[in-house]
Structure formats: C-alpha cells, structure tokens
Design an enzyme around this catalytic site. Structure first.
Site, PDB file in Angstrom:
ATOM      1  N   ARG A   1       7.321 -15.288  34.334  1.00  0.00           N
ATOM      2  CA  ARG A   1       8.297 -16.174  35.007  1.00  0.00           C
ATOM      3  C   ARG A   1       9.545 -16.303  34.128  1.00  0.00           C
ATOM      4  NH1 ARG A   1       8.904 -17.568  39.911  1.00  0.00           N
ATOM      5  NH2 ARG A   1       6.760 -18.286  40.114  1.00  0.00           N
TER       6      ARG A   1
ATOM      7  N   ARG B   1       6.561  -5.256  38.806  1.00  0.00           N
ATOM      8  CA  ARG B   1       6.666  -6.312  37.777  1.00  0.00           C
ATOM      9  C   ARG B   1       5.315  -6.728  37.222  1.00  0.00           C
ATOM     10  NH1 ARG B   1       7.942 -12.194  40.622  1.00  0.00           N
ATOM     11  NH2 ARG B   1       6.256 -12.169  42.159  1.00  0.00           N
TER      12      ARG B   1
ATOM     13  N   HIS C   1      15.573  -9.429  39.582  1.00  0.00           N
ATOM     14  CA  HIS C   1      15.460 -10.852  39.947  1.00  0.00           C
ATOM     15  C   HIS C   1      15.837 -11.703  38.711  1.00  0.00           C
ATOM     16  CE1 HIS C   1      13.695 -14.508  41.581  1.00  0.00           C
ATOM     17  NE2 HIS C   1      13.276 -13.887  42.646  1.00  0.00           N
TER      18      HIS C   1
ATOM     19  N   ASP D   1      18.202 -20.851  48.296  1.00  0.00           N
ATOM     20  CA  ASP D   1      17.528 -19.554  48.420  1.00  0.00           C
ATOM     21  C   ASP D   1      18.260 -18.803  49.534  1.00  0.00           C
ATOM     22  OD1 ASP D   1      14.002 -18.568  48.822  1.00  0.00           O
ATOM     23  OD2 ASP D   1      15.833 -17.417  48.394  1.00  0.00           O
TER      24      ASP D   1
ATOM     25  N   GLU E   1      20.342 -12.584  41.806  1.00  0.00           N
ATOM     26  CA  GLU E   1      19.583 -11.340  41.941  1.00  0.00           C
ATOM     27  C   GLU E   1      20.441 -10.265  42.602  1.00  0.00           C
ATOM     28  OE1 GLU E   1      16.518 -14.669  43.284  1.00  0.00           O
ATOM     29  OE2 GLU E   1      16.100 -12.723  44.174  1.00  0.00           O
TER      30      GLU E   1
HETATM   31  O1  TA6 Z   1      14.407 -14.328  45.346  1.00  0.00           O
HETATM   32  C1  TA6 Z   1      14.122 -15.613  45.821  1.00  0.00           C
HETATM   33  C2  TA6 Z   1      12.626 -15.729  46.033  1.00  0.00           C
HETATM   34  O2  TA6 Z   1      12.182 -14.849  47.031  1.00  0.00           O
HETATM   35  C3  TA6 Z   1      12.315 -17.181  46.368  1.00  0.00           C
HETATM   36  O3  TA6 Z   1      11.937 -17.331  47.707  1.00  0.00           O
HETATM   37  C4  TA6 Z   1      11.202 -17.546  45.386  1.00  0.00           C
HETATM   38  O4  TA6 Z   1       9.950 -17.286  45.948  1.00  0.00           O
HETATM   39  C5  TA6 Z   1      11.535 -16.623  44.217  1.00  0.00           C
HETATM   40  O5  TA6 Z   1      11.907 -15.406  44.836  1.00  0.00           O
HETATM   41  C6  TA6 Z   1      10.461 -16.477  43.193  1.00  0.00           C
HETATM   42  O6  TA6 Z   1       9.457 -15.643  43.646  1.00  0.00           O
HETATM   43  P1  TA6 Z   1       8.164 -15.460  42.678  1.00  0.00           P
HETATM   44  O7  TA6 Z   1       7.241 -14.540  43.421  1.00  0.00           O
HETATM   45  O8  TA6 Z   1       8.664 -14.856  41.400  1.00  0.00           O
HETATM   46  O9  TA6 Z   1       7.645 -16.837  42.463  1.00  0.00           O
END
Ligand code: TA6
Length: 279
Positions: free
Chosen positions: A57, A79, A150, A195, A254
């Site tokens: 994360r 990932r 991301h 988002d 992103e």
């Molecule tokens: O890119 C935005 C997103 O799709 C959000 O909806 C949120 O879920 C974020 O990615 C994080 O996703 P993750 O799977 O890393 O928790």
C-alpha cells in the site's frame, strides 16, 4: 540488492546526485523515492503488508492487466507477482536505471491465459524519475489489457494539495453519477473522498503541495488516462492496510490506459511511460 521488509529482496538504485529509489522485486514496486533535494516523494502506509500475494500500500503499484475490479485480482496480478531484476546501470546520458521483467507463469496463465513479456525501467536523475513500461505479446492470439502506474504521492497536508492542467478535460466520477462531466476547475483540490478518471487527459499536469511544499510535473507518454484518488475519512477507516489519518498525507495521481484497454497483435509491443519532475 538488500533484504527489505519481511526479508523480501529490494533494489536500492542510487544516482550520483544522492537521489535514491528503492524497488522491491515483489510487484516491481517502488516504495521510496528520495530526490537529490532530500525530499521523500512517495507515500507509504505504515500498516502495509510485505507478504507474497498481497499488494503493497503506497509507492508506485503497477496496474496490469486489469484496472479496478473484474475477473482478475483488483488492479491485476503484476503488483502481487515476483519480478526478475534484468539489470542496473548508470547510463551515459546521466540517469541511473533499474530494469525489471515479468512474463506469464503457471499462476498468471490460470487467471489470464495469455503469453507476454513485460519490462519496467526506472530511470532516476537528481530531481526526476521516469517509469517506462513495455509489454510484448509473445503469444499467438491478440491480447487486450489495462496498464498504468497507481502512484501515491506524499503530501504535507491534503488541504494544501492542488492539481492543475485538467481544466476542460472530460471526467467520470466513480463516486457520482458515472455520467461524463467536464472538469471546470483550473485548480483541483481534495476535500472529500475522490475517485475520478479523466479519459484521454492532457499529457502534462502539475501536482502542487507534495512533501516539503514542493510541486511535481507529471508527464505521460502512450498513456491516455489520469485518475485522481483519495479515500478520505470513512474509506480510510475500512482499509486495514491504511492508517485512519493517512488520507491527510497522500494523494494518488495515476497515469495509464486505465479506462481504455490496449490491444496487441501477436509479436507487437506497447510502450508507455510517465516522467515525474520536481518543479
Ligand atoms: O484507482 C482508484 C482505485 O480504483 C480506487 O477505487 C481504490 O480502490 C484504489 O484504486 C485502491 O485500490 P486498491 O486495490 O489498491 O486498494
């Protein structure tokens, strides 16, 4: 190469200026980018796991071959898969480079029965980081995928963060009507859960307010879309690998082919990249 968290192998890529990028082979995941000015530019959750099969994360997660939810693990398997270190070098034009590779495995074939080779190159200069992606279709049939970065940026205070360069761009709010809208703001600020995707976004945006009161230019190549994400209060509380107040210290900007997909004929290669330059 050092042994990082949970004894996972981690590359420490150093530039003569003193800039350093730390990348785990797990997910080819950059977890720390300290530029020559001494600033840390990437956010990392203090509660993240460094476990095989689990996403880290923070830092720069790689999205491939799927963005968001769907038949594959969320944001795809790249990932959460171990990558190979291909090489590290100091290029004659002055950047330090680490190249990592991934190809289909028995596990990926189970969820995505496609043959491919993927490379990621991290090119580090004093105040700049380029992340370049290449995907080769090594199979006999057409493949179609999402791909992107991301990226979690470290900020001093989310209330001081602003993204500029998207005025007039089309957007879709994943939290709202999901109808197409138009971005009316020159300066996008974050004061709630955010988002939203900007399909076919301008190739250059500026993020103001990263740690140390600095700004960063984000320039994408071969990537159509931009997503801006901050989980804010309630979603932060629901995320086990994310501190309740971490939303105050991060923003994701992103870049990738996240809304649209890339389609590759057998033998073809898709190249894309994002360059982060401290302003
Ligand atoms: O890119 C935005 C997103 O799709 C959000 O909806 C949120 O879920 C974020 O990615 C994080 O996703 P993750 O799977 O890393 O928790």
């Amino acid at each position: 190469m050092k042994r990082g968290n949970n004894d996972l192998p981690c590359i420490e890529l150093r530039h003569p200026s003193g800039a350093q990028l730390d990348v785990y082979l797990h997910g080819a995941h950059a977890v720390s980018w300290r530029s020559a000015d001494g600033g840390q530019n990437l956010f990392m959750s203090s509660k993240t796991d460094f476990k095989p099969g689990c996403p880290i994360r923070g830092g720069i997660p790689i999205v491939f071959p799927q963005f968001g939810d769907g038949p594959l693990p969320k944001h795809g398997f790249a990932r959460v898969t171990g990558w190979d270190l291909l090489d590290t070098r100091l290029h004659e034009s002055g950047y330090a480079e680490a190249r990592l590779g991934l190809h289909e495995t028995a596990e990926t074939m189970q969820v995505w029965p496609q043959e491919f080779r993927m490379e990621i190159s991290f090119r580090l200069k004093a105040q700049e980081l380029e992340v370049a992606l290449a995907v080769m279709n090594t199979g006999k049939g057409e493949i179609s995928f999402n791909i992107g970065l991301h990226t979690y940026f470290l900020v001093d205070d989310i209330a001081k963060v602003m993204v500029s360069g998207l005025a007039g761009a089309r957007l879709m709010d994943f939290l709202g009507s999901r109808q197409e809208e138009k971005e009316g703001r020159e300066k996008i600020t974050i004061d709630r859960e955010t988002d939203r995707v900007y399909p076919n976004a301008p190739d250059r945006v500026l993020l103001h307010g990263i740690a140390g009161g600095r700004g960063i230019a984000i320039e994408k190549y071969g990537m159509r879309d931009i997503v801006i994400w901050n989980p804010w209060i309630e979603k932060s509380r629901r995320m086990e690998d994310f501190g309740d107040s971490d939303y105050l210290s991060m923003v994701c900007v992103e870049t990738g082919n996240l809304r649209g997909r890339v389609t590759l004929e057998p033998g073809a290669t898709h190249k894309s990249s994002t360059t982060f330059t401290l302003a």
